[in-house]
Write a protein that holds these residues in place. Structure first.
Motif, PDB file in Angstrom:
ATOM      1  N   PHE A  20      39.869  55.710  46.630  1.00  0.00           N
ATOM      2  CA  PHE A  20      39.257  55.786  45.254  1.00  0.00           C
ATOM      3  C   PHE A  20      37.853  54.998  45.399  1.00  0.00           C
ATOM      4  O   PHE A  20      36.633  55.308  44.418  1.00  0.00           O
ATOM      5  N   ALA A  21      37.762  53.909  46.224  1.00  0.00           N
ATOM      6  CA  ALA A  21      36.410  53.285  46.109  1.00  0.00           C
ATOM      7  C   ALA A  21      35.426  54.200  46.828  1.00  0.00           C
ATOM      8  O   ALA A  21      34.161  54.163  46.395  1.00  0.00           O
ATOM      9  N   ASP A  22      35.856  55.065  47.785  1.00  0.00           N
ATOM     10  CA  ASP A  22      34.883  55.965  48.348  1.00  0.00           C
ATOM     11  C   ASP A  22      34.416  57.064  47.325  1.00  0.00           C
ATOM     12  O   ASP A  22      33.358  57.477  47.668  1.00  0.00           O
ATOM     13  N   ALA A  23      35.120  57.336  46.321  1.00  0.00           N
ATOM     14  CA  ALA A  23      34.958  58.323  45.213  1.00  0.00           C
ATOM     15  C   ALA A  23      33.978  57.803  44.189  1.00  0.00           C
ATOM     16  O   ALA A  23      33.640  58.337  43.216  1.00  0.00           O
ATOM     17  N   GLY A  24      33.660  56.191  44.314  1.00  0.00           N
ATOM     18  CA  GLY A  24      32.792  55.536  43.511  1.00  0.00           C
ATOM     19  C   GLY A  24      33.524  54.933  42.384  1.00  0.00           C
ATOM     20  O   GLY A  24      32.944  54.493  41.348  1.00  0.00           O
ATOM     21  N   LEU A  25      34.571  54.876  42.374  1.00  0.00           N
ATOM     22  CA  LEU A  25      35.726  54.121  41.457  1.00  0.00           C
ATOM     23  C   LEU A  25      35.931  52.566  41.769  1.00  0.00           C
ATOM     24  O   LEU A  25      36.232  52.218  42.930  1.00  0.00           O
ATOM     25  N   ARG A  26      35.852  51.636  40.878  1.00  0.00           N
ATOM     26  CA  ARG A  26      36.363  50.144  40.943  1.00  0.00           C
ATOM     27  C   ARG A  26      37.798  50.351  40.870  1.00  0.00           C
ATOM     28  O   ARG A  26      38.276  50.458  39.555  1.00  0.00           O
ATOM     29  N   VAL A  27      38.535  49.698  41.798  1.00  0.00           N
ATOM     30  CA  VAL A  27      39.954  49.550  41.472  1.00  0.00           C
ATOM     31  C   VAL A  27      40.389  48.214  41.263  1.00  0.00           C
ATOM     32  O   VAL A  27      39.820  47.191  41.630  1.00  0.00           O
ATOM     33  N   LEU A  28      40.994  48.226  39.728  1.00  0.00           N
ATOM     34  CA  LEU A  28      41.248  47.028  39.152  1.00  0.00           C
ATOM     35  C   LEU A  28      42.937  46.496  39.365  1.00  0.00           C
ATOM     36  O   LEU A  28      43.437  47.469  38.911  1.00  0.00           O
ATOM     37  N   LYS A  29      43.173  45.723  39.911  1.00  0.00           N
ATOM     38  CA  LYS A  29      44.527  45.251  39.837  1.00  0.00           C
ATOM     39  C   LYS A  29      44.921  44.601  38.958  1.00  0.00           C
ATOM     40  O   LYS A  29      44.333  43.612  38.347  1.00  0.00           O
ATOM     41  N   SER A  30      46.385  44.596  38.274  1.00  0.00           N
ATOM     42  CA  SER A  30      47.000  43.850  37.144  1.00  0.00           C
ATOM     43  C   SER A  30      46.803  42.334  37.693  1.00  0.00           C
ATOM     44  O   SER A  30      47.012  42.061  38.827  1.00  0.00           O
ATOM     45  N   PRO A  31      47.000  41.611  36.528  1.00  0.00           N
ATOM     46  CA  PRO A  31      46.907  39.999  37.029  1.00  0.00           C
ATOM     47  C   PRO A  31      48.186  39.800  37.972  1.00  0.00           C
ATOM     48  O   PRO A  31      49.310  40.314  37.663  1.00  0.00           O
ATOM     49  N   PRO A  32      48.032  38.804  38.811  1.00  0.00           N
ATOM     50  CA  PRO A  32      49.279  38.625  39.469  1.00  0.00           C
ATOM     51  C   PRO A  32      50.429  37.765  38.678  1.00  0.00           C
ATOM     52  O   PRO A  32      50.051  36.998  37.910  1.00  0.00           O
ATOM     53  N   GLN A  33      51.617  37.997  39.115  1.00  0.00           N
ATOM     54  CA  GLN A  33      52.733  37.084  38.504  1.00  0.00           C
ATOM     55  C   GLN A  33      52.696  37.494  36.813  1.00  0.00           C
ATOM     56  O   GLN A  33      52.850  36.702  36.238  1.00  0.00           O
ATOM     57  N   ALA A  34      52.200  38.602  36.491  1.00  0.00           N
ATOM     58  CA  ALA A  34      52.279  39.034  35.126  1.00  0.00           C
ATOM     59  C   ALA A  34      52.827  40.201  34.849  1.00  0.00           C
ATOM     60  O   ALA A  34      52.013  41.276  34.570  1.00  0.00           O
ATOM     61  N   PRO A  35      53.929  40.585  35.012  1.00  0.00           N
ATOM     62  CA  PRO A  35      54.755  41.794  34.869  1.00  0.00           C
ATOM     63  C   PRO A  35      54.708  42.206  33.399  1.00  0.00           C
ATOM     64  O   PRO A  35      54.531  43.720  33.399  1.00  0.00           O
ATOM     65  N   LYS A  36      54.521  41.575  32.406  1.00  0.00           N
ATOM     66  CA  LYS A  36      54.432  42.064  31.161  1.00  0.00           C
ATOM     67  C   LYS A  36      52.802  43.098  30.851  1.00  0.00           C
ATOM     68  O   LYS A  36      52.658  43.881  30.075  1.00  0.00           O
ATOM     69  N   ALA A  37      52.020  42.570  31.895  1.00  0.00           N
ATOM     70  CA  ALA A  37      50.712  43.398  31.573  1.00  0.00           C
ATOM     71  C   ALA A  37      50.647  44.554  31.466  1.00  0.00           C
ATOM     72  O   ALA A  37      49.942  45.171  30.649  1.00  0.00           O
ATOM     73  N   ASN A  38      51.289  45.291  32.565  1.00  0.00           N
ATOM     74  CA  ASN A  38      51.376  46.716  32.752  1.00  0.00           C
ATOM     75  C   ASN A  38      52.272  47.234  31.556  1.00  0.00           C
ATOM     76  O   ASN A  38      51.783  48.308  30.946  1.00  0.00           O
ATOM     77  N   ALA A  39      53.264  46.553  30.990  1.00  0.00           N
ATOM     78  CA  ALA A  39      54.008  47.138  30.128  1.00  0.00           C
ATOM     79  C   ALA A  39      53.283  47.199  28.664  1.00  0.00           C
ATOM     80  O   ALA A  39      53.242  48.221  28.124  1.00  0.00           O
ATOM     81  N   HIS A  40      52.444  46.258  28.400  1.00  0.00           N
ATOM     82  CA  HIS A  40      51.636  46.360  27.232  1.00  0.00           C
ATOM     83  C   HIS A  40      50.620  47.227  27.283  1.00  0.00           C
ATOM     84  O   HIS A  40      50.516  48.120  26.225  1.00  0.00           O
ATOM     85  N   CYS A  41      50.101  47.707  28.351  1.00  0.00           N
ATOM     86  CA  CYS A  41      49.327  48.513  28.509  1.00  0.00           C
ATOM     87  C   CYS A  41      49.875  50.070  28.311  1.00  0.00           C
ATOM     88  O   CYS A  41      49.346  51.032  27.524  1.00  0.00           O
TER      89      CYS A  41
END
Length: 124
Positions: A20-41
């Motif tokens: 994805f970086a080679d395709a010009g996209l910036r990869v953003l990871k969810s916060p560490p030790q925050a399992p609910k972050a993905n659930a809210h999204c």
């Protein structure tokens, strides 16, 4: 697209991010030790799909941005939320409105997004 948001599971390797970086996209990871972050999204994306995107034919990026802006205004100003006791976020900040006898008032009807959503309020 400008970025990709992903969680931190082991199935996503450095090679995955490199593609994805080679395709010009910036990869953003969810916060560490925050399992609910993905659930809210995922909950918000599900709401957008059910209430808006599954019922609307999006023509281009400008149309998508305009549609999302109008929906989010409705979402924060007028849409009832179960987690807030059927209040909208703006009502939750100021407190619930006083009870009104609707039989003695006229009601104003407002359509949003071409009639996809309807809002009602007391006419002045």
């Amino acid at each position: 697209m400008k970025f990709l948001i992903r969680d931190r599971t082991g199935q996503f390797t450095d090679a995955f991010d490199t593609v994805f970086a080679d395709a010009g996209l910036r990869v953003l990871k969810s916060p560490p030790q925050a399992p609910k972050a993905n659930a809210h999204c995922e909950r918000m994306i599900g709401t957008l799909r059910r209430e808006l995107l599954d019922r609307t034919l999006i023509l281009n990026e400008q149309h998508l941005r305009r549609t999302l802006t109008q929906y989010l205004e409705h979402y924060h100003r007028a849409r009832p939320h179960r987690g807030l006791g059927q209040l909208s976020p703006s009502q939750a900040e100021t407190g619930p409105p006083p009870p009104v006898d609707l039989a003695s008032h006229r009601i104003h009807h407002r359509t949003i997004l071409g009639g996809l959503i309807n809002e009602y309020q007391i006419a002045n």
